[in-house]
Design an enzyme around this catalytic site. Structure first.
Site, PDB file in Angstrom:
ATOM      1  N   CYS A   2       0.855  -1.179   0.000  1.00 46.01           N
ATOM      2  CA  CYS A   2       0.000   0.000   0.000  1.00 46.01           C
ATOM      3  C   CYS A   2       0.894   1.234   0.000  1.00 46.01           C
ATOM      4  CB  CYS A   2      -0.930   0.087   1.199  1.00 46.01           C
ATOM      5  SG  CYS A   2      -2.035  -1.301   1.355  1.00 46.01           S
ATOM      6  N   ARG A  27       3.770  -0.357  -4.938  1.00 46.82           N
ATOM      7  CA  ARG A  27       3.525  -0.906  -3.598  1.00 46.82           C
ATOM      8  C   ARG A  27       2.209  -1.682  -3.537  1.00 46.82           C
ATOM      9  NH1 ARG A  27       6.860   1.595   0.028  1.00 46.82           N
ATOM     10  NH2 ARG A  27       5.549   0.920   1.739  1.00 46.82           N
ATOM     11  N   TRP A  73      -2.673  -2.777  -1.715  1.00 44.61           N
ATOM     12  CA  TRP A  73      -2.416  -4.192  -1.957  1.00 44.61           C
ATOM     13  C   TRP A  73      -3.224  -4.913  -0.897  1.00 44.61           C
ATOM     14  CZ3 TRP A  73      -0.393  -8.598   0.413  1.00 44.61           C
ATOM     15  CH2 TRP A  73      -0.071  -9.648  -0.463  1.00 44.61           C
ATOM     16  N   ASN A  99      -1.466   2.105   5.767  1.00 40.16           N
ATOM     17  CA  ASN A  99      -0.603   1.083   5.189  1.00 40.16           C
ATOM     18  C   ASN A  99      -0.110   0.235   6.346  1.00 40.16           C
ATOM     19  OD1 ASN A  99       1.378  -0.416   3.909  1.00 40.16           O
ATOM     20  ND2 ASN A  99       2.868   1.258   3.919  1.00 40.16           N
ATOM     21  N   GLY A 100      -0.353  -1.068   6.270  1.00 42.30           N
ATOM     22  CA  GLY A 100       0.094  -1.943   7.353  1.00 42.30           C
ATOM     23  C   GLY A 100      -0.999  -2.941   7.697  1.00 42.30           C
ATOM     24  N   GLU A 470      16.481 -18.101  -9.286  1.00 41.85           N
ATOM     25  CA  GLU A 470      16.088 -16.730  -9.600  1.00 41.85           C
ATOM     26  C   GLU A 470      15.474 -16.657 -11.006  1.00 41.85           C
ATOM     27  OE1 GLU A 470      15.417 -14.062  -8.364  1.00 41.85           O
ATOM     28  OE2 GLU A 470      15.694 -12.505  -9.870  1.00 41.85           O
ATOM     29  N   LYS A 474      11.759 -15.223 -11.932  1.00 45.76           N
ATOM     30  CA  LYS A 474      11.511 -14.156 -12.915  1.00 45.76           C
ATOM     31  C   LYS A 474      10.427 -14.584 -13.892  1.00 45.76           C
ATOM     32  CE  LYS A 474      12.775 -11.584 -11.438  1.00 45.76           C
ATOM     33  NZ  LYS A 474      13.265 -11.220 -10.229  1.00 45.76           N
ATOM     34  N   GLU A 477       6.881 -14.950 -12.253  1.00 51.05           N
ATOM     35  CA  GLU A 477       6.193 -13.769 -11.722  1.00 51.05           C
ATOM     36  C   GLU A 477       5.673 -12.828 -12.805  1.00 51.05           C
ATOM     37  OE1 GLU A 477       8.537 -11.499  -8.868  1.00 51.05           O
ATOM     38  OE2 GLU A 477      10.308 -11.585 -10.130  1.00 51.05           O
ATOM     39  N   HIS A 493      14.035 -37.368  -9.441  1.00 53.37           N
ATOM     40  CA  HIS A 493      13.498 -37.947  -8.200  1.00 53.37           C
ATOM     41  C   HIS A 493      12.065 -37.497  -7.950  1.00 53.37           C
ATOM     42  CE1 HIS A 493      17.309 -39.750  -7.322  1.00 53.37           C
ATOM     43  NE2 HIS A 493      17.921 -38.589  -7.526  1.00 53.37           N
ATOM     44  N   LYS A 588       5.916  -4.611  -4.940  1.00 60.23           N
ATOM     45  CA  LYS A 588       7.374  -4.561  -4.888  1.00 60.23           C
ATOM     46  C   LYS A 588       7.900  -4.572  -3.464  1.00 60.23           C
ATOM     47  CE  LYS A 588      11.370  -3.002  -7.082  1.00 60.23           C
ATOM     48  NZ  LYS A 588      11.647  -4.353  -7.544  1.00 60.23           N
TER      49      LYS A 588
HETATM   50  C1  G6P Z   1       8.818  -8.747  -3.227  1.00 62.16           C
HETATM   51  C2  G6P Z   1       9.331  -8.286  -4.573  1.00 62.16           C
HETATM   52  C3  G6P Z   1      10.564  -9.081  -4.951  1.00 62.16           C
HETATM   53  C4  G6P Z   1      11.620  -8.965  -3.855  1.00 62.16           C
HETATM   54  C5  G6P Z   1      11.062  -9.394  -2.499  1.00 62.16           C
HETATM   55  C6  G6P Z   1      12.022  -9.036  -1.374  1.00 62.16           C
HETATM   56  O1  G6P Z   1       8.306 -10.037  -3.316  1.00 62.16           O
HETATM   57  O2  G6P Z   1       8.326  -8.440  -5.564  1.00 62.16           O
HETATM   58  O3  G6P Z   1      11.095  -8.581  -6.162  1.00 62.16           O
HETATM   59  O4  G6P Z   1      12.714  -9.759  -4.173  1.00 62.16           O
HETATM   60  O5  G6P Z   1       9.844  -8.688  -2.228  1.00 62.16           O
HETATM   61  O6  G6P Z   1      12.109  -7.652  -1.323  1.00 62.16           O
HETATM   62  P1  G6P Z   1      13.335  -6.849  -0.752  1.00 62.16           P
HETATM   63  O7  G6P Z   1      12.951  -5.412  -0.925  1.00 62.16           O
HETATM   64  O8  G6P Z   1      13.435  -7.228   0.699  1.00 62.16           O
HETATM   65  O9  G6P Z   1      14.525  -7.225  -1.507  1.00 62.16           O
END
Ligand code: G6P
Length: 593
Positions: A2, A27, A73, A99-100, A470, A474, A477, A493, A588
């Site tokens: 948020c 956010r 969010w 927010n929270g 990773e 990517k 997501e 396995h 994010k």
């Molecule tokens: C969210 C974002 C990711 C990020 C993760 C950790 O899930 O979408 O891209 O890697 O948070 O965030 P941070 O800010 O702690 O790296």
């Protein structure tokens, strides 16, 4: 999660709030809303959907110099109009954006607000009504403090009071909030990005701080109501730092920035050939008998790669800790543990929970963040920044690269190993990434091959397997293709049962020791119908390989191979017509546990 923005001053509040909310959409983007003062009334506009939609449904015909806004969010309650912020208190005196997460909101409803009506499923309405409840016999700021004293959880709150339309009230605990000042007024926001253009200086609020804000001044208070002194710092961020330029998406811009990010880090963290990191930090790490890396998402996977550096170069064992797991299930610690927290935003709630627990136990903590002044920066004993510049696309790219680079430099500094010419090797990595960019057309072809897949796998061993994790994140997501990053030997396995005709299996082969065996594992899947794709390095390549990257020092290949995978994910997402920068269900900055 948020984003909140508030403005009180002499300028058009609507413009400042809408521009701010657009910058804060990373956010969360489930719904958006604003409350604007129109003469002696507060008007609320809110709905499910993005800020652009909110703009369409908001009345622009009246002048307004005071308002608050929110982009959500969803945590409590579906993303619909009713659950969108702002929320009124029952008697419509107070309007709140939040927010929270308030953990005890159900209990508070029963114990304190039995006579109140609730229209939404949110925890926020409880806050608005508690303020109303207490305001009957105390000032608004005291009612907010009193409310805060019984809230359990996190909040950044902006409150408007119908009885006093010259004052914005603010409260903060555990989620970020900044107050920005300029000649024309005061802007409050969850992130400095929303202050750009509207504030010259700003302050970052600490936890359990409250503010009474008039258009030309701020009175800061603690939870007991005592006035506090504060200092504002210059806002250095500019619109240029957060512009998309000629790019269609921030993600591609941020991928393209990666060679520059690496070169910048070389400048920051090397003096000639020597590592330029506070020697006290390096000494503390040298004394550790185990390094615990705590992070989430992409940052966790960057940490995973660094395990390779610390264990091989420094001979210090590394334990990777998913922050949300260790928050309530701390591993048995070694005698001299050292904790490294990796977080792009510096605001991830799960990391903060663990960090606070470490502090209580007096454990050494180092934070690696991309956000000067973030909550994690403030909490950790030591901080090193990754200087990647603002990362705006939800899918992290340049932060991952920068985190790995900083971790490699720390490892070099700790090992004090003169044999590894890391600086030179990193420069070669930057060039090798530019070579990848010259192959974007080949990567687009790979994307076309996998765009219609239901499932996909990245496979590799050792350091390549770390990249696979990773790479899979990517792809899933932003393309919404179910993808797993697998240790190639482990596939048989169980998960090999999922291979069907045409399932893409992408093998990363950058390591001499494991190259041939990973290729054999790939063939096992191809024999069962998989579409095999290979990413390899020049010296290990075979003629049929799909993407060949330039050779770099073997321990740094993740920095190059991941760029190929980022681009595969990007092009698949574009081909599918997805919202690349704001994928569904994600945010994010995850400021709730
Ligand atoms: C969210 C974002 C990711 C990020 C993760 C950790 O899930 O979408 O891209 O890697 O948070 O965030 P941070 O800010 O702690 O790296």
């Amino acid at each position: 999660m948020c984003g909140i923005v508030g403005y009180i001053g002499t300028k058009d509040a609507r413009e400042i709030i809408f521009n701010g909310l657009k910058k804060l959409e990373y956010r969360g983007y489930d719904s958006a809303g604003v409350a604007l003062v129109n003469k002696n009334k507060i008007e609320i506009y809110k709905d499910k959907g993005r800020v652009n939609h909110l703009e369409e449904i908001t009345d622009f015909s009246f002048n307004t110099n005071f308002g608050i806004g929110h982009t959500r969010w969803a945590t409590h309650g579906k993303p619909n109009m009713i659950n969108s912020h702002p929320h009124f208190s029952n008697n419509k005196r107070f309007v709140v954006v939040h927010n929270g997460v308030i953990e005890n909101y159900k209990k508070l409803k029963i114990e304190k607000l039995a006579d109140y009506d609730f229209y939404s499923e949110t925890d926020t309405e409880v806050i608005a009504n508690l303020i109303e409840h207490y305001s009957s016999d105390m000032s608004t700021i005291d009612a907010i403090r009193k409310t805060a004293s019984i809230l359990e959880g996190s909040y950044a709150l902006l409150v408007m009071d119908m009885m006093d339309l010259d004052t914005l009230y603010v409260a903060k605990n555990k989620t970020p909030l900044l107050i920005g000042k300029s000649e024309h007024g005061i802007t409050v926001a969850s992130d400095s990005m929303a202050l750009v253009g509207y504030a010259d200086s700003y302050m970052y609020l600490n936890d359990l701080r409250f503010a009474i804000i008039k258009k030309d001044r701020v009175i800061l208070k603690d939870i007991l109501g005592f006035d506090l002194d504060f200092e504002m710092q210059d806002l250095k961020l500019t619109n240029l730092d957060i512009a998309k330029g000629n790019y269609e998406h921030y993600m591609l811009k941020e991928i393209d920035e990666q060679p520059g990010v690496i070169r910048n880090l070389i400048d920051k963290y090397f003096v000639d050939e020597e590592v330029n990191i506070d020697s006290e930090i390096l000494s503390k790490i040298r004394l550790a008998d185990r390094i615990y890396i705590v992070a989430c998402g992409t940052s966790l996977y960057a940490g995973t790669v660094s395990k390779y550096f610390f264990e091989r170069l420094c001979k210090i064992p590394v334990e990777l800790c998913i922050a949300s797991e260790v928050a309530y299930n701390m591993p048995l610690l070694s005698k001299n543990p050292y904790f490294i927290f990796i977080s792009q935003s510096g605001e991830t709630a799960d990391c903060i929970t663990v960090l606070k627990k470490c502090k209580k136990r007096n454990l050494h903590t180092l934070a690696i963040t991309n956000s000067l002044n973030s909550s994690i920066d403030h909490l950790a004993d030591d901080v090193l920044h990754i200087f990647a510049g603002k990362e705006i696309a939800v899918a992290s790219t340049k932060a991952y690269i920068a985190q790995i680079v900083v971790l490699s430099i720390i490892a070099k500094g700790v090992a004090n190993n003169r044999k590894t010419n890391l600086k030179n090797n990193l420069s070669k990595v930057a060039l090798a990434i530019e070579d990848v960019f010259n192959n974007k057309n080949l990567i687009k072809e790979v994307a076309k091959k996998i765009v219609n897949a239901k499932d996909a796998f990245y496979i590799g061993r050792g350091i390549d397997y770390y990249v696979c994790q990773e790479a899979a994140l990517k792809l899933k997501e932003i393309s919404y293709i179910h993808t797993e990053g697998y240790a190639s030997g482990e596939l048989k396995h169980g998960s090999i049962a999922l291979i069907e005709e045409g399932t893409p299996v992408i093998a990363i082969c950058t390591n001499e020791e494991t190259n041939m065996i990973t290729r054999s594992n790939l063939i096992e899947t191809v024999s069962r119908g998989a579409l095999g794709i290979v990413i390899s390095t020049e010296s290990l390549s075979q003629t049929s390989d799909d993407i060949v990257i330039s050779d770099v020092a073997s321990y740094l290949t993740p920095l190059v191979s991941i760029v190929v995978c980022q681009l595969i994910a990007y092009y698949v997402s574009v081909l599918k017509g997805n919202d690349v920068d704001k994928p569904k269900n994600l945010a994010k900055s995850v400021t709730v546990e």
